[in-house]
Design a protein around this motif. Structure first.
Motif, PDB file in Angstrom:
ATOM      1  N   UNK A 172      72.653  57.508  15.843  1.00 20.24           N
ATOM      2  CA  UNK A 172      71.635  57.158  14.855  1.00 20.24           C
ATOM      3  C   UNK A 172      70.580  58.262  14.751  1.00 20.24           C
ATOM      4  N   UNK A 173      70.184  58.772  15.909  1.00 21.56           N
ATOM      5  CA  UNK A 173      69.197  59.855  15.898  1.00 21.56           C
ATOM      6  C   UNK A 173      69.764  61.108  15.243  1.00 21.56           C
ATOM      7  N   UNK A 174      71.043  61.393  15.583  1.00 22.46           N
ATOM      8  CA  UNK A 174      71.681  62.559  14.969  1.00 22.46           C
ATOM      9  C   UNK A 174      71.800  62.380  13.465  1.00 22.46           C
ATOM     10  N   UNK A 177      68.474  62.967  11.998  1.00 19.66           N
ATOM     11  CA  UNK A 177      68.148  64.398  11.995  1.00 19.66           C
ATOM     12  C   UNK A 177      68.919  65.116  10.887  1.00 19.66           C
ATOM     13  N   UNK A 178      70.216  64.799  10.806  1.00 22.61           N
ATOM     14  CA  UNK A 178      71.027  65.425   9.756  1.00 22.61           C
ATOM     15  C   UNK A 178      70.523  65.038   8.367  1.00 22.61           C
ATOM     16  N   UNK A 179      70.140  63.770   8.215  1.00 26.99           N
ATOM     17  CA  UNK A 179      69.604  63.334   6.932  1.00 26.99           C
ATOM     18  C   UNK A 179      68.300  64.054   6.612  1.00 26.99           C
ATOM     19  N   UNK A 180      67.462  64.195   7.664  1.00 24.40           N
ATOM     20  CA  UNK A 180      66.212  64.928   7.442  1.00 24.40           C
ATOM     21  C   UNK A 180      66.473  66.391   7.119  1.00 24.40           C
ATOM     22  N   UNK A 181      67.435  66.976   7.848  1.00 26.95           N
ATOM     23  CA  UNK A 181      67.780  68.371   7.555  1.00 26.95           C
ATOM     24  C   UNK A 181      68.357  68.516   6.155  1.00 26.95           C
ATOM     25  N   UNK A 182      69.192  67.536   5.759  1.00 29.06           N
ATOM     26  CA  UNK A 182      69.769  67.599   4.412  1.00 29.06           C
ATOM     27  C   UNK A 182      68.677  67.488   3.355  1.00 29.06           C
ATOM     28  N   UNK A 183      67.751  66.548   3.567  1.00 27.12           N
ATOM     29  CA  UNK A 183      66.655  66.419   2.613  1.00 27.12           C
ATOM     30  C   UNK A 183      65.792  67.676   2.598  1.00 27.12           C
TER      31      UNK A 183
END
Length: 244
Positions: A172-174, A177-183
């Motif tokens: 979930x954290x990953x 993080x990936x979602x935040x990085x994608x955004x």
């Protein structure tokens, strides 16, 4: 083992009870005891004095009757003395018999305990008790083993659940993080595209400005050439000073 010893001791107890019953039946009837022997003796002496006093005082009783009364009183005293002595002897005999029976019972019990049969019985009971203790200990150990296995399985399941929960949290954290990085990447791309469009707009504006400036220069040059062309076609004027 105790039952076997009791069966061998029972005849001795029956013998002792029969002896006590026989001694009680043989012993004469006991008179009611006074509170203490001293008052009884004193009372007897008093009754004797009262019984003798009329004889001594009565002038009608002769020496023979007085002697008979004296002998009779003496016989009664002797009988009471004998009776008390018999009672004391019977009491001593009962106590001695009781002690002998008790010693005999103890001796019989000790002999039975020291006998080979009893020793074998004791050894057998001890062996059975030891085996039972071993069985109980083994059963208890088996229960503790099963409880330990159940506890270990429970802890393992709990650890597995904690591991799965930790992995879920990591995933979930990953994902976050990936979602935040994608955004962030999309936002960065949007900013770069916007900056690129701004640069293109500035470049277009510069090119347009240069083009307008060039056109203006050409128009200005064309105007100058036009003006210069008109000047060439105009006639020249000559002024002569002093021709008259």
């Amino acid at each position: 083992m105790v039952l076997s010893v009791a069966l061998h001791i029972k005849p001795l107890l029956i013998l002792y009870c029969l002896y006590r019953r026989r001694s009680r039946s043989i012993s004469p009837r006991r008179h009611r005891k006074s509170p203490s022997p001293v008052p009884r003796r004193h009372k007897r002496q008093k009754s004797r004095s009262t019984s003798l006093s009329p004889v001594a005082k009565s002038p009608s009783i002769g020496p023979t009757e007085r002697k008979i009364v004296t002998v009779k009183t003496k016989i009664e005293d002797e009988e009471q003395k004998k009776r008390r002595q018999q009672e004391a002897e019977l009491k001593l005999v009962e106590e001695e018999t009781a002690n002998r029976v008790e010693e005999a019972i103890k001796k019989r019990v000790q002999e039975r305990l020291n006998s080979d049969d009893i020793k074998l019985e004791i050894h057998k009971r001890l062996e059975e008790g030891r085996k039972q203790v071993l069985i109980d200990v083994a059963a208890q150990l088996e229960k503790e083993k099963e409880a330990a296995i159940i506890e270990a399985r429970r802890k393992e399941e709990e650890a597995q659940k904690e591991k799965e929960e930790l992995e879920r949290l990591v995933q979930e954290n990953r994902r976050r993080v990936e979602e935040a990085q994608r955004r962030e990447a999309l936002e960065q791309q949007r900013r770069e595209e916007e900056r690129y469009r701004e640069l293109e707009e500035l470049q277009r504006q510069k090119e347009e400005a240069l083009l307008r400036k060039k056109q203006e220069e050409e128009e200005e040059r064309a105007k100058q050439q036009k003006v210069l062309g008109k000047n060439k076609s105009r006639p020249k004027l000559s002024f002569a000073i002093g021709s008259k």
